[in-house]
Design a protein around this motif. Structure first.
Motif, PDB file in Angstrom:
ATOM      1  N   ARG A  19       4.016   0.589 -32.267  1.00 53.70           N
ATOM      2  CA  ARG A  19       3.995  -0.711 -31.921  1.00 53.70           C
ATOM      3  C   ARG A  19       2.638  -1.318 -32.414  1.00 53.70           C
ATOM      4  O   ARG A  19       1.641  -0.700 -32.827  1.00 53.70           O
ATOM      5  CB  ARG A  19       3.986  -0.949 -30.270  1.00 53.70           C
ATOM      6  CG  ARG A  19       3.887  -2.030 -29.750  1.00 53.70           C
ATOM      7  CD  ARG A  19       3.602  -1.856 -28.352  1.00 53.70           C
ATOM      8  NE  ARG A  19       3.447  -3.421 -27.697  1.00 53.70           N
ATOM      9  CZ  ARG A  19       4.295  -4.052 -26.927  1.00 53.70           C
ATOM     10  NH1 ARG A  19       5.694  -3.466 -26.957  1.00 53.70           N
ATOM     11  NH2 ARG A  19       4.062  -5.151 -26.413  1.00 53.70           N
ATOM     12  N   THR A  52       8.483  -7.947 -29.706  1.00 55.62           N
ATOM     13  CA  THR A  52       8.286  -7.782 -28.359  1.00 55.62           C
ATOM     14  C   THR A  52       7.226  -8.704 -27.776  1.00 55.62           C
ATOM     15  O   THR A  52       6.663  -9.618 -28.664  1.00 55.62           O
ATOM     16  CB  THR A  52       7.840  -6.614 -28.014  1.00 55.62           C
ATOM     17  OG1 THR A  52       6.677  -6.382 -28.533  1.00 55.62           O
ATOM     18  CG2 THR A  52       8.727  -5.404 -28.344  1.00 55.62           C
ATOM     19  N   TYR A 211       8.070   3.729 -26.487  1.00 53.52           N
ATOM     20  CA  TYR A 211       8.596   2.791 -27.414  1.00 53.52           C
ATOM     21  C   TYR A 211       9.838   3.515 -28.219  1.00 53.52           C
ATOM     22  O   TYR A 211       9.870   2.929 -29.536  1.00 53.52           O
ATOM     23  CB  TYR A 211       7.391   2.256 -28.438  1.00 53.52           C
ATOM     24  CG  TYR A 211       6.567   1.569 -27.677  1.00 53.52           C
ATOM     25  CD1 TYR A 211       6.970   0.457 -26.912  1.00 53.52           C
ATOM     26  CD2 TYR A 211       5.117   1.938 -27.528  1.00 53.52           C
ATOM     27  CE1 TYR A 211       5.897  -0.217 -26.200  1.00 53.52           C
ATOM     28  CE2 TYR A 211       4.326   1.377 -26.773  1.00 53.52           C
ATOM     29  CZ  TYR A 211       4.451   0.013 -25.963  1.00 53.52           C
ATOM     30  OH  TYR A 211       3.543  -0.522 -25.454  1.00 53.52           O
TER      31      TYR A 211
END
Length: 254
Positions: A19, A52, A211
């Motif tokens: 991420r 996101t 994730y």
């Protein structure tokens, strides 16, 4: 740095850290938030990332779930550390539920607390639990998945509905902001039922699971009481788990 170069750098970061936030992009590449957003939009349009809240993560590409034996070998050190921590939570005279994941199998091997009652849908767990006079093992019936060695189906769920356990230990393929992910819908249904029928629910997930999405989204985050892992996930995930009332336990750190 040109946009193409930044995009390649973002993808390299994601492969290592799963991420990346807009703030991190701005700091790392010395760019504005608008420029960072344009980079993420372009990556998303190419199907390379998923946007996101506040950043991006790698696209959820369904990977082939390895065979049970191969999964036992992958990251076995991390899984065993988590298993030791999980097993330490078990108290004498408790009833526990163990699902059919490799990390939970390692947990079964680490159990040293007796007397104990164990309920499981895993053939491997039933075979590997320490056989002692003080251990009652209930192997749930149902249809056998021949490769991954778990029992599932309506009969399994019906039988589970009649049991109650002090604790349930459940493995996952992925932990994301929207819940826990699994490779098989049928197995996810059994895990869900175990969570419903247990006083405290522990999800066992090594650091590679954060994730990471897979075929089927099952339990909501709030349905777990704790996640036991080997390395703390990124701060954003820690915050999400905290917001859902999930305790984060790092193996070996007490």
């Amino acid at each position: 740095m040109y946009q193409e170069e930044r995009m390649e750098a973002i993808l390299r970061h994601l492969k290592q850290h799963q991420r990346m936030s807009i703030q991190e992009m701005c700091r790392q590449f010395n760019i504005s938030r608008d420029t960072a957003r344009r980079d993420t939009v372009r990556l998303a349009e190419q199907g390379m990332v998923v946007r996101t809240h506040g950043g991006v993560m790698l696209s959820a590409v369904k990977e082939t779930l390895k065979g049970y034996g191969e999964r036992l070998e992958r990251a076995s050190t991390e899984k065993r550390d988590i298993a030791v921590e999980a097993a330490s939570r078990i108290k004498q005279d408790e009833t526990i539920m163990l699902d059919a994941s490799t990390t939970v199998q390692f947990t079964a091997e680490q159990i040293t607390t007796f007397p104990l009652t164990v309920i499981t849908n895993s053939v491997e767990n039933a075979e590997r639990l320490p056989y002692q006079m003080e251990t009652d093992i209930y192997l749930l019936g149902g249809r056998l998945h021949p490769e991954h060695r778990f029992l599932y189906g309506p009969g399994t769920l019906e039988k589970l509905g009649g049991y109650y356990a002090d604790r349930a230990f459940i493995g996952v393929i992925g932990v994301c902001e929207d819940g826990f992910y699994y490779a098989h819908e049928e197995d996810a249904a059994v895990k869900q039922k175990m969570a419903d029928r247990a006083g405290k629910v522990y999800v066992l997930a090594d650091h590679t699971k954060f994730y990471k999405k897979h075929f089927y989204r099952g339990m909501e985050l709030a349905e777990a009481d704790a996640v036991i892992t080997d390395i703390l996930p990124p701060p954003e995930m820690q915050k999400v788990l905290q917001e859902h009332g999930v305790e984060l336990i790092t193996a070996g750190q007490r």
